[in-house]
Design an enzyme around this catalytic site. Structure first.
Site, mmCIF file in Angstrom:
data_model
loop_
_atom_site.group_PDB
_atom_site.id
_atom_site.type_symbol
_atom_site.label_atom_id
_atom_site.label_comp_id
_atom_site.label_asym_id
_atom_site.label_seq_id
_atom_site.Cartn_x
_atom_site.Cartn_y
_atom_site.Cartn_z
ATOM 1 N N GLY A 8 12.526 13.972 14.517
ATOM 2 C CA GLY A 8 12.050 14.884 15.548
ATOM 3 C C GLY A 8 13.025 14.880 16.704
ATOM 4 O O GLY A 8 12.955 14.029 17.588
ATOM 5 N N GLY A 10 13.492 16.643 19.321
ATOM 6 C CA GLY A 10 13.115 17.415 20.501
ATOM 7 C C GLY A 10 13.650 16.776 21.766
ATOM 8 O O GLY A 10 14.665 16.075 21.747
ATOM 9 N N ILE A 12 12.593 14.271 23.862
ATOM 10 C CA ILE A 12 12.659 12.810 23.928
ATOM 11 C C ILE A 12 13.528 12.258 22.796
ATOM 12 O O ILE A 12 14.361 11.372 23.004
ATOM 13 C CB ILE A 12 11.254 12.195 23.875
ATOM 14 C CG1 ILE A 12 10.448 12.617 25.101
ATOM 15 C CG2 ILE A 12 11.339 10.671 23.797
ATOM 16 C CD1 ILE A 12 11.052 12.229 26.430
ATOM 17 N N ASN A 103 2.621 10.052 22.582
ATOM 18 C CA ASN A 103 1.566 9.876 23.575
ATOM 19 C C ASN A 103 0.267 9.393 22.932
ATOM 20 O O ASN A 103 0.040 9.577 21.739
ATOM 21 C CB ASN A 103 1.297 11.191 24.303
ATOM 22 C CG ASN A 103 2.434 11.589 25.218
ATOM 23 O OD1 ASN A 103 3.037 10.745 25.866
ATOM 24 N ND2 ASN A 103 2.718 12.877 25.291
ATOM 25 N N LYS A 207 -0.746 4.276 30.978
ATOM 26 C CA LYS A 207 -0.246 5.642 30.799
ATOM 27 C C LYS A 207 -1.354 6.557 30.264
ATOM 28 O O LYS A 207 -1.515 7.692 30.718
ATOM 29 C CB LYS A 207 0.954 5.665 29.855
ATOM 30 C CG LYS A 207 1.546 7.079 29.729
ATOM 31 C CD LYS A 207 2.776 7.157 28.871
ATOM 32 C CE LYS A 207 3.279 8.597 28.839
ATOM 33 N NZ LYS A 207 4.400 8.786 27.919
ATOM 34 N N ASN A 211 -3.017 10.342 31.158
ATOM 35 C CA ASN A 211 -2.991 11.398 30.139
ATOM 36 C C ASN A 211 -4.381 11.938 29.841
ATOM 37 O O ASN A 211 -4.582 13.154 29.711
ATOM 38 C CB ASN A 211 -2.381 10.866 28.838
ATOM 39 C CG ASN A 211 -0.888 10.632 28.924
ATOM 40 O OD1 ASN A 211 -0.340 9.858 28.147
ATOM 41 N ND2 ASN A 211 -0.205 11.269 29.858
ATOM 42 N N ASN A 215 -3.901 15.241 32.309
ATOM 43 C CA ASN A 215 -3.422 16.196 31.300
ATOM 44 C C ASN A 215 -4.508 17.187 30.915
ATOM 45 O O ASN A 215 -4.257 18.395 30.797
ATOM 46 C CB ASN A 215 -2.961 15.451 30.039
ATOM 47 C CG ASN A 215 -1.591 14.833 30.176
ATOM 48 O OD1 ASN A 215 -1.271 14.280 31.213
ATOM 49 N ND2 ASN A 215 -0.793 14.901 29.136
ATOM 50 N N SER A 276 2.545 17.620 29.938
ATOM 51 C CA SER A 276 2.976 18.183 28.655
ATOM 52 C C SER A 276 1.872 18.970 27.953
ATOM 53 O O SER A 276 2.149 19.971 27.281
ATOM 54 C CB SER A 276 3.468 17.070 27.733
ATOM 55 O OG SER A 276 2.446 16.111 27.503
ATOM 56 N N GLU A 288 -1.823 17.954 21.682
ATOM 57 C CA GLU A 288 -2.177 16.561 21.399
ATOM 58 C C GLU A 288 -3.480 16.263 22.140
ATOM 59 O O GLU A 288 -3.462 15.851 23.297
ATOM 60 C CB GLU A 288 -1.082 15.619 21.900
ATOM 61 C CG GLU A 288 0.170 15.604 21.082
ATOM 62 C CD GLU A 288 1.192 14.637 21.649
ATOM 63 O OE1 GLU A 288 1.667 13.773 20.905
ATOM 64 O OE2 GLU A 288 1.531 14.756 22.835
#
Length: 349
Positions: A8, A10, A12, A103, A207, A211, A215, A276, A288
């Site tokens: 992946g 992307g 990150i 995440n 974290k 989120n 989020n 995000s 997500e």
């Protein structure tokens, strides 16, 4: 030579690749579409502090083109890992380490967790339906990772760093293993800050605390973090969500070393930033939801901890996302249907 694959490529994944290319590591990227084609043709371009760097890196869309890897970074949306588990196994040897830079609660979370609850050494259904990842990749392969940098793909093959340089890492059982030290030192050599934690789970929840609240509220109301901070009603909802998250975490032994007020103030001090989840929603990318809030609700349900506010906002966001075709629960649907619906989202992080 150490072989590292980043599944992946992307924002990150690309950042990690750019850092590792500064070291003596054989780096491979798995990507697809215009992003893969651009990297193949022009190299991976990385922009940080106005400095533009370009790296020639092996990129493919098929694991058949790769040898067995020593480390594999999973840098896709957490809900896509089920779909790639069998592919990952094809490039693993006996000592391959898997690092999920995603995440939410990671699929390996309760491996050697010692919470003293029924959850120990079991998979999380909302993150890993039917234990597909757990049983295919095996949790003993996992090294934990909490990702803090913010980056973006500004065009195919070009990644811009916005802020943050830290990847906290740790073994599920807290030991300072040689495999952990080796990859951490390589990442540090490449320019990242990589503290090695004895109990990464506490940091995962700190974290996750933000989120599962900011989020979700940001995505529901299209508000930046500082705008949420100026809205008394929304801030009260965020506080309730964080209180419920904290109660669930403490039930399984998590230590929250900062207060809710401190965590809130840290978030709302960031001006103009939308998390995000909100970015994905308005870019029409699958969300997500289950890893960052559904997993907390699942744990709360199993341990009889109230998560009524989390459930309410979780359902509201799912409904909003379902209407846009951006969410489909991974639980209680057939394997072929699940894989079809998430396969196009695999490389989104």
């Amino acid at each position: 030579m150490t072989k590292v694959c980043i599944f992946g490529a992307g924002s990150i994944g690309g950042y990690i690749a750019a850092c590792l290319k500064k070291t003596d590591v054989d780096v491979s990227l798995i990507a697809r579409g215009p992003h893969k084609e651009a990297i193949e043709k022009n190299g991976l371009t990385f922009i940080k502090n106005e400095k533009v760097e370009n790296y020639k890196v092996r990129v493919t869309d098929d694991v058949k083109n790769l040898d067995d890897q020593d480390y594999i970074f999973i840098s896709i949306k957490a809900h896509g890992i089920t779909n790639i588990a069998d592919s990952l196994k094809k490039i693993m040897h006996d000592k391959t380490a898997i690092i999920s830079a995603v995440n939410g609660l990671p699929w390996w979370y309760f491996y050697k967790a010692k919470t003293g609850t029924e959850l120990d050494d079991k998979h999380i259904e909302s993150v890993d339906p039917s234990g597909k990842i757990w049983n295919t990749i095996k949790p003993e392969k996992a090294i934990g990772c909490v990702v803090y940098p913010a980056c973006e793909i500004i065009e195919p093959g070009v990644i811009k760093h916005n802020y943050g340089e830290r990847l906290s890492m740790g073994e599920p059982d807290g030991i300072k293993s040689e495999r952990l030290k080796k990859i951490a030192n390589l990442l540090i050599e490449g320019g990242l800050k990589v503290p090695q934690k004895n109990n990464l789970r506490d940091e995962i929840w700190i974290k996750l605390w933000g989120n599962c609240s900011f989020n979700i509220i940001s995505a529901l109301y299209n508000k930046s973090l500082d705008e949420i901070g100026k809205d008394k009603d929304l801030l009260n909802v965020v506080r309730k969500m964080m209180e419920e998250c904290k109660n669930v975490g403490e039930k399984i032994g998590v230590k929250f070393n900062v207060s809710i007020d401190h965590r809130i103030n840290a978030a709302i001090s960031i001006v103009g930033h939308k998390p995000s989840t909100t970015q994905d929603l308005y870019a029409k990318r699958p969300l997500e939801i289950d890893p960052i809030i559904g997993s907390i609700i699942e744990v709360g349900n199993k341990l009889n901890v109230d998560t009524s506010t989390l459930k309410l906002k979780n359902n509201e966001l799912k409904l909003k996302a379902e209407k846009l075709g951006l969410y489909l629960s991974l639980i209680h649907i057939s394997e072929p249907t699940r894989l079809r619906r998430i396969s196009y989202a695999v490389f989104c992080l």
